[in-house]
Design a protein around this motif. Structure first.
Motif, PDB file in Angstrom:
ATOM      1  N   GLU A 116      -3.112  21.242   7.360  1.00  0.00           N
ATOM      2  CA  GLU A 116      -2.761  22.352   6.477  1.00  0.00           C
ATOM      3  C   GLU A 116      -1.729  21.818   5.496  1.00  0.00           C
ATOM      4  N   VAL A 117      -1.965  22.026   4.203  1.00  0.00           N
ATOM      5  CA  VAL A 117      -1.081  21.486   3.164  1.00  0.00           C
ATOM      6  C   VAL A 117      -0.483  22.634   2.379  1.00  0.00           C
ATOM      7  N   ARG A 118       0.822  22.583   2.209  1.00  0.00           N
ATOM      8  CA  ARG A 118       1.513  23.543   1.352  1.00  0.00           C
ATOM      9  C   ARG A 118       2.241  22.779   0.263  1.00  0.00           C
ATOM     10  N   GLU A 119       2.394  23.427  -0.890  1.00  0.00           N
ATOM     11  CA  GLU A 119       3.007  22.755  -2.034  1.00  0.00           C
ATOM     12  C   GLU A 119       4.135  23.618  -2.611  1.00  0.00           C
ATOM     13  N   PRO A 120       5.257  23.716  -1.893  1.00  0.00           N
ATOM     14  CA  PRO A 120       6.421  24.464  -2.396  1.00  0.00           C
ATOM     15  C   PRO A 120       7.270  23.607  -3.329  1.00  0.00           C
ATOM     16  N   ALA A 121       8.250  24.239  -3.943  1.00  0.00           N
ATOM     17  CA  ALA A 121       9.259  23.504  -4.715  1.00  0.00           C
ATOM     18  C   ALA A 121      10.277  22.949  -3.726  1.00  0.00           C
ATOM     19  N   LEU A 122      10.223  21.666  -3.485  1.00  0.00           N
ATOM     20  CA  LEU A 122      11.108  21.034  -2.506  1.00  0.00           C
ATOM     21  C   LEU A 122      12.357  20.535  -3.223  1.00  0.00           C
ATOM     22  N   ALA A 152      -6.760  14.995  -5.481  1.00  0.00           N
ATOM     23  CA  ALA A 152      -7.549  14.180  -4.553  1.00  0.00           C
ATOM     24  C   ALA A 152      -6.768  13.860  -3.291  1.00  0.00           C
ATOM     25  N   THR A 153      -5.457  13.647  -3.428  1.00  0.00           N
ATOM     26  CA  THR A 153      -4.615  13.365  -2.263  1.00  0.00           C
ATOM     27  C   THR A 153      -4.527  14.590  -1.369  1.00  0.00           C
ATOM     28  N   VAL A 154      -4.352  15.756  -1.968  1.00  0.00           N
ATOM     29  CA  VAL A 154      -4.284  16.999  -1.206  1.00  0.00           C
ATOM     30  C   VAL A 154      -5.591  17.230  -0.452  1.00  0.00           C
ATOM     31  N   GLU A 155      -6.705  17.035  -1.139  1.00  0.00           N
ATOM     32  CA  GLU A 155      -8.015  17.262  -0.510  1.00  0.00           C
ATOM     33  C   GLU A 155      -8.269  16.248   0.601  1.00  0.00           C
ATOM     34  N   ALA A 156      -7.814  15.007   0.408  1.00  0.00           N
ATOM     35  CA  ALA A 156      -8.002  13.998   1.443  1.00  0.00           C
ATOM     36  C   ALA A 156      -7.243  14.372   2.713  1.00  0.00           C
ATOM     37  N   LEU A 157      -6.057  14.930   2.556  1.00  0.00           N
ATOM     38  CA  LEU A 157      -5.292  15.372   3.721  1.00  0.00           C
ATOM     39  C   LEU A 157      -5.964  16.560   4.403  1.00  0.00           C
ATOM     40  N   LYS A 158      -6.452  17.486   3.611  1.00  0.00           N
ATOM     41  CA  LYS A 158      -7.148  18.642   4.193  1.00  0.00           C
ATOM     42  C   LYS A 158      -8.393  18.209   4.954  1.00  0.00           C
ATOM     43  N   ASN A 166       0.833  -1.200   0.000  1.00  0.00           N
ATOM     44  CA  ASN A 166       0.000   0.000   0.000  1.00  0.00           C
ATOM     45  C   ASN A 166       0.867   1.249   0.000  1.00  0.00           C
ATOM     46  N   ASP A 167       1.905   1.235   0.837  1.00  0.00           N
ATOM     47  CA  ASP A 167       2.793   2.390   0.873  1.00  0.00           C
ATOM     48  C   ASP A 167       3.432   2.615  -0.487  1.00  0.00           C
ATOM     49  N   ALA A 168       3.727   1.529  -1.221  1.00  0.00           N
ATOM     50  CA  ALA A 168       4.406   1.664  -2.507  1.00  0.00           C
ATOM     51  C   ALA A 168       3.539   2.323  -3.561  1.00  0.00           C
ATOM     52  N   ARG A 169       2.226   2.520  -3.278  1.00  0.00           N
ATOM     53  CA  ARG A 169       1.387   3.171  -4.271  1.00  0.00           C
ATOM     54  C   ARG A 169       1.522   4.691  -4.229  1.00  0.00           C
ATOM     55  N   LEU A 170       2.253   5.208  -3.261  1.00  0.00           N
ATOM     56  CA  LEU A 170       2.490   6.648  -3.192  1.00  0.00           C
ATOM     57  C   LEU A 170       2.993   7.162  -4.541  1.00  0.00           C
ATOM     58  N   PRO A 171       2.493   8.241  -5.110  1.00  0.00           N
ATOM     59  CA  PRO A 171       1.506   9.126  -4.545  1.00  0.00           C
ATOM     60  C   PRO A 171       0.159   9.034  -5.272  1.00  0.00           C
ATOM     61  N   SER A 172      -0.592   7.981  -5.109  1.00  0.00           N
ATOM     62  CA  SER A 172      -1.839   7.804  -5.834  1.00  0.00           C
ATOM     63  C   SER A 172      -2.835   7.049  -4.977  1.00  0.00           C
ATOM     64  N   GLY A 173      -4.081   7.542  -4.895  1.00  0.00           N
ATOM     65  CA  GLY A 173      -5.139   6.791  -4.241  1.00  0.00           C
ATOM     66  C   GLY A 173      -5.250   7.069  -2.760  1.00  0.00           C
ATOM     67  N   GLU A 174      -6.296   6.483  -2.121  1.00  0.00           N
ATOM     68  CA  GLU A 174      -6.572   6.747  -0.721  1.00  0.00           C
ATOM     69  C   GLU A 174      -5.461   6.253   0.197  1.00  0.00           C
ATOM     70  N   ALA A 175      -4.803   5.139  -0.199  1.00  0.00           N
ATOM     71  CA  ALA A 175      -3.700   4.651   0.627  1.00  0.00           C
ATOM     72  C   ALA A 175      -2.588   5.690   0.729  1.00  0.00           C
ATOM     73  N   ASP A 176      -2.452   6.509  -0.303  1.00  0.00           N
ATOM     74  CA  ASP A 176      -1.428   7.545  -0.269  1.00  0.00           C
ATOM     75  C   ASP A 176      -1.726   8.566   0.814  1.00  0.00           C
ATOM     76  N   ALA A 177      -2.984   9.002   0.895  1.00  0.00           N
ATOM     77  CA  ALA A 177      -3.364   9.948   1.933  1.00  0.00           C
ATOM     78  C   ALA A 177      -3.208   9.317   3.310  1.00  0.00           C
ATOM     79  N   ASP A 178      -3.530   8.027   3.432  1.00  0.00           N
ATOM     80  CA  ASP A 178      -3.336   7.340   4.710  1.00  0.00           C
ATOM     81  C   ASP A 178      -1.866   7.379   5.113  1.00  0.00           C
ATOM     82  N   PHE A 179      -1.003   7.016   4.175  1.00  0.00           N
ATOM     83  CA  PHE A 179       0.431   7.005   4.484  1.00  0.00           C
ATOM     84  C   PHE A 179       0.932   8.410   4.792  1.00  0.00           C
ATOM     85  N   LEU A 180       0.579   9.385   3.958  1.00  0.00           N
ATOM     86  CA  LEU A 180       1.065  10.746   4.164  1.00  0.00           C
ATOM     87  C   LEU A 180       0.553  11.324   5.475  1.00  0.00           C
ATOM     88  N   HIS A 181      -0.649  10.967   5.859  1.00  0.00           N
ATOM     89  CA  HIS A 181      -1.175  11.399   7.155  1.00  0.00           C
ATOM     90  C   HIS A 181      -0.312  10.835   8.285  1.00  0.00           C
TER      91      HIS A 181
END
Length: 619
Positions: free
Chosen positions: A584-590, A573-579, A338-353
Motif C-alpha cells: 500500500e503506497v501513500r504520498e503525503p507531504a513529508l 512507474a515506481t509507485v506502480e512497481a511497489l503496488k 544501484n541504490d544511488a539511482r533513487l528515485p528512478s527506474g526498477e532499481a528504485d522500486a527494488d531498494f524502496l521495497h
C-alpha cells in the motif's frame, strides 16, 4: 558517556567509485522537484507540521564553526555566542531561546529535548524529555467508554502536558561545557522579544492551517488579528511576556522556571483548562530531573553511529533499518550504485521495497520493546541485543519479493516476550539544530513541544503581560491504549513520572577506525524522523552525496503500515512497481527539517532542509 579511541584512518573512495556517484547524481538532479504550494486552510496534515513553501538551499561551507538551525534569527544568535568565545553548548542555548520566540509551533522552553555532545573525548547523551505527572495513570487517554480518545481530543488542553525538561537539561550541560555566563545566552532572545521579529511565511502558513490554537484566548490575541485571521507575513510580532520570563531566567537561572511564579502559572493553565484539564502540578515541575545517559553507538559499514538510547526509539530503529537493508540487499559490487539511482527506474522500486520492509520490521520491534528504561527493561538487559548482527540477518531473511502480509516483532537474543505490541498512532514534533565550535565541541539536539503549537496553551509565566510561551502535548507520545485485548501491558503506556517514547534521532557519526567525527545530523518530523535521518546517512555516507544534496532528496519510509513516498516526488512507474509487489503506497507531504554538518577537509559543510526555513551560519 561513550569514548571513541582513535586508530588509523581508512582510504578515501577510489575514482571509479566517484564516477558511479556522479552518474547517480545526474539521475537524482532531474527529480528534485519544488512543491511550492501552501496547504489550504483546514487541511489536517499527517505530519507534525503542515507543508508550506519549499526554498532551494545552497549548502554552506565554513572553516572553524557552524550553526544549523530552523530559523535565520536563531542561527544568528548561536553564531553570536560562538563569535563571543562561547561553546557549542552556549550557542545551542541561545538558539533554543530564540526558537521559542520565532518558531513557537515546534519547540520551546515549554517542551523537552534530547542533546548529544562530543568534546573530542567522549559522547554524552543529555535527556531533557518531559515526564508524566505524579497523578497520571494508564487510563489518562481513555474516554468514558474505555476507548482511546481521538488525537486532538487528547492533545488540545491540559491533559497532554508533561513536565518540561529542556531548561534544566540545558543548564546541566552548560555547567559542564559552557564558556559564557548563563545570562549572556539570553540576550539575543530578549532583544528580539522586546523589539519584535517579522512573522515568517512558514509561521503564517501554519497559523492559517491551524484549527485549535484560537481556542486559547491568550494565543488568539497573540497570533491572530481581531477578525480571526493570522498575522500577515512580515508583521512585527513582539512578546513582552516572554521577554520578561527570559530576563528572570537569565538573572535567576533555570530553577526559576521550576519553582515560583513561572511554575505556578504553568500548573494553573494546565489544571484550569475549561474542557480538558490536566494533572500537572507545581510539585511535578519542582521534582523534574534531567538524565545524563550512556549514548547508544553501533557500527554500520565503515562508520560508527552514535545516537540516543531509550526513551528514544530513534537510534535503535534507524540502525535496525540500515542493518536489515544491508543484510537483505544484493551482495554485488554494483549495489551501492544501484541504490544511488533513487528515485528512478526498477532499481528504485527494488531498494524502496527492501527499505520499506526493513522499516516495518524495525517498527514492529519498536512497538513491542521500547519505552522509558526506568520502567521498561531492555530485551536481554541490553538494548544492543536489538542490533545484534545475527538477529538483523534473521529479520532480513523474512524479506521476499513481495510485501509481507503481516509483520511481527522479533525475539532478540536473551529476551522473553513480556509486552504487548503498541498499536500504531499519530506521533508529532519538533526542531533540530546542529552546531560545531572552533574548539571541537559538537552538538546535535532535537527539541520539541510535540504537535504543531503543542497543547495550544500560551502561558505568560505569571507576568501578566501579552504573549508568553507554548506548552507541550508530549504525553500523547505514550500509548493511548494501556494493554492489549488479552490484558498484556504495553511498554509505552502512561505511568507516573515516566518519559514517553520518542522517535527523535540526534546523531553523531564517526569514522570507525580513526574515531574522527565526520557528521552531525538530525531532523524533526514525528515518527518519520527516523527515516529522514536514515535517508541522510544513506545518501551522504553510502551514495556519496553532500549533505545538502541528501537533504534535497525525496523522502520515503514506513512506520509499520503503508510505504510513504513524498508527494509528487516519485515517478508513477515506481509507485506502480511497489503496488505490484503488494505494497500500500501513500504520498503525503513529508515535511522533514534535516540539519546536518559534514566534515570537509579542515572545515565543515552544512545543510538546511528546503522544506523549512533553516540556514547555516558560521565562519
Amino acid at each position: 558517556m561513550t569514548a571513541l579511541p582513535p586508530s588509523p584512518a581508512r582510504p578515501e573512495p577510489t575514482p571509479p567509485q566517484r564516477r558511479a556517484v556522479k552518474a547517480g547524481l545526474a539521475t537524482l538532479a532531474a527529480l528534485w522537484l519544488a512543491a511550492c504550494a501552501v496547504a489550504p486552510p483546514g487541511t489536517a496534515p499527517m505530519q507534525p507540521e503542515g507543508a508550506t513553501a519549499t526554498t532551494a538551499k545552497p549548502g554552506w561551507a565554513t572553516r572553524t564553526r557552524a550553526v544549523a538551525a530552523a530559523h535565520p534569527l536563531a542561527a544568528q544568535a548561536g553564531d553570536e555566542m560562538l563569535r563571543a568565545g562561547g561553546s557549542a553548548i552556549d550557542a545551542a542555548i541561545a538558539v533554543q531561546m530564540v526558537l521559542t520566540l520565532v518558531e513557537p509551533q515546534s519547540s520551546g522552553i515549554g517542551g523537552g529535548a534530547f542533546l548529544m555532545t562530543w568534546d573530542g573525548r567522549q559522547v554524552q547523551a543529555w535527556d531533557g524529555r518531559e515526564t508524566a505527572p505524579a497523578a497520571a495513570d494508564d487510563k489518562l487517554f481513555l474516554g468514558p467508554d474505555g476507548k482511546p480518545l481521538g488525537f486532538h481530543a487528547a492533545a488540545v488542553g491540559g491533559r497532554s502536558v508533561g513536565a518540561p525538561g529542556v531548561l534544566r537539561m540545558l543548564a546541566q550541560a552548560h555547567a559542564q561545557h559552557g564558556r559564557l555566563a548563563w545570562a549572556r545566552l539570553f540576550e539575543p532572545a530578549i532583544r528580539l522579544a522586546e523589539a519584535g521579529f517579522a512573522v515568517s511565511p512558514r509561521l503564517h502558513g501554519l497559523l492559517t492551517q491551524e484549527q485549535h490554537l484560537r481556542l486559547d484566548a491568550a494565543a488568539a490575541r497573540h497570533f491572530y488579528q481581531p477578525d480571526g485571521k493570522p498575522l500577515p507575513v512580515g508583521t512585527t510580532l513582539r512578546n513582552p511576556a516572554l521577554a520578561a520570563v527570559f530576563r528572570q531566567l537569565a538573572r535567576d537561572g533555570a530553577e526559576a522556571f521550576y519553582r515560583g511564579p513561572i511554575a505556578a502559572s504553568i500548573a494553573a493553565k494546565v489544571q484550569q483548562h475549561p474542557t480538558n484539564p490536566g494533572r500537572l502540578t507545581e510539585r511535578d515541575l519542582a521534582d523534574y530531573r534531567p538524565q545524563l545517559r550512556e549514548a547508544l553507538c553501533s557500527e554500520w559499514q565503515r562508520w560508527r553511529l552514535c545516537g540516543f538510547p531509550p526513551p528514544s526509539s530513534g537510534h535503535l530503529a534507524l540502525a535496525q533499518v540500515l542493518g536489515i537493508v544491508d543484510a537483505a540487499g544484493p551482495a554485488r559490487p554494483t549495489a551501492a550504485a544501484n541504490d544511488a539511482r533513487l528515485p528512478s527506474g526498477e532499481a528504485d522500486a527494488d531498494f524502496l521495497h527492501r527499505y520499506g520492509e526493513a522499516a516495518r520490521l524495525a517498527f514492529a520491534d519498536r512497538a513491542r520493546y521500547v519505552g522509558d528504561p526506568a520502567f521498561v527493561p531492555a530485551p536481554g538487559l541490553s538494548w544492543s541485543n536489538l542490533l545484534d548482527p545475527g538477529y538483523l540477518r534473521q529479520r532480513a531473511s523474512l524479506i521476499g519479493e513481495r510485501a509481507m502480509s503481516k509483520v511481527e516483532p522479533g525475539v532478540p537474543p536473551g529476551s522473553a516476550l513480556a509486552w504487548a505490541r503498541q498499536p500504531e498512532q499519530i506521533e508529532r514534533g519538533t526542531s533540530h539544530l546542529a552546531i560545531v565550535d572552533a574548539q571541537g565541541l559538537a552538538v546535535s539536539m532535537t527539541t520539541t513541544i510535540e504537535d504543531q503549537f503543542g497543547a495550544r496553551l500560551l502561558v505568560d509565566g505569571g507576568t501578566g503581560l501579552p504573549g508568553g510561551f507554548l506548552l507541550n502535548n508530549q504525553l500523547t507520545d505514550f500509548s493511548f491504549q494501556p494493554a492489549d485485548a488479552a490484558g498484556r501491558p504495553i511498554a509505552n503506556r502512561v505511568e507516573p513520572g515516566k518519559r514517553p517514547r520518542s522517535s527523535m534521532s540526534p546523531t553523531l557519526v564517526f569514522e570507525r577506525d580513526s574515531g574522527r567525527l565526520v557528521l552531525v545530523a538530525g531532523s524533526p518530523g514525528g515518527a518519520m524522523i527516523i527515516h529522514y535521518t536514515a535517508k541522510t546517512l544513506l545518501a551522504h555516507l553510502r551514495w556519496g552525496l553532500d549533505v545538502q544534496q541528501a537533504a534535497n532528496l525525496p523522502n520515503f519510509g514506513s512506520t509499520g503500515g503503508p510505504i510513504q513516498l513524498e508527494e509528487k516526488r516519485f515517478a508513477p512507474a515506481t509507485v506502480e512497481a511497489l503496488k505490484s509487489r503488494g505494497h500500500e503506497v501513500r504520498e503525503p507531504a513529508l515535511t522533514s527539517g534535516i540539519h546536518a554538518l559534514q566534515r570537509r577537509g579542515d572545515g565543515w559543510f552544512g545543510a538546511a532542509d528546503p522544506r523549512r526555513e533553516g540556514v547555516v551560519v558560521g565562519d
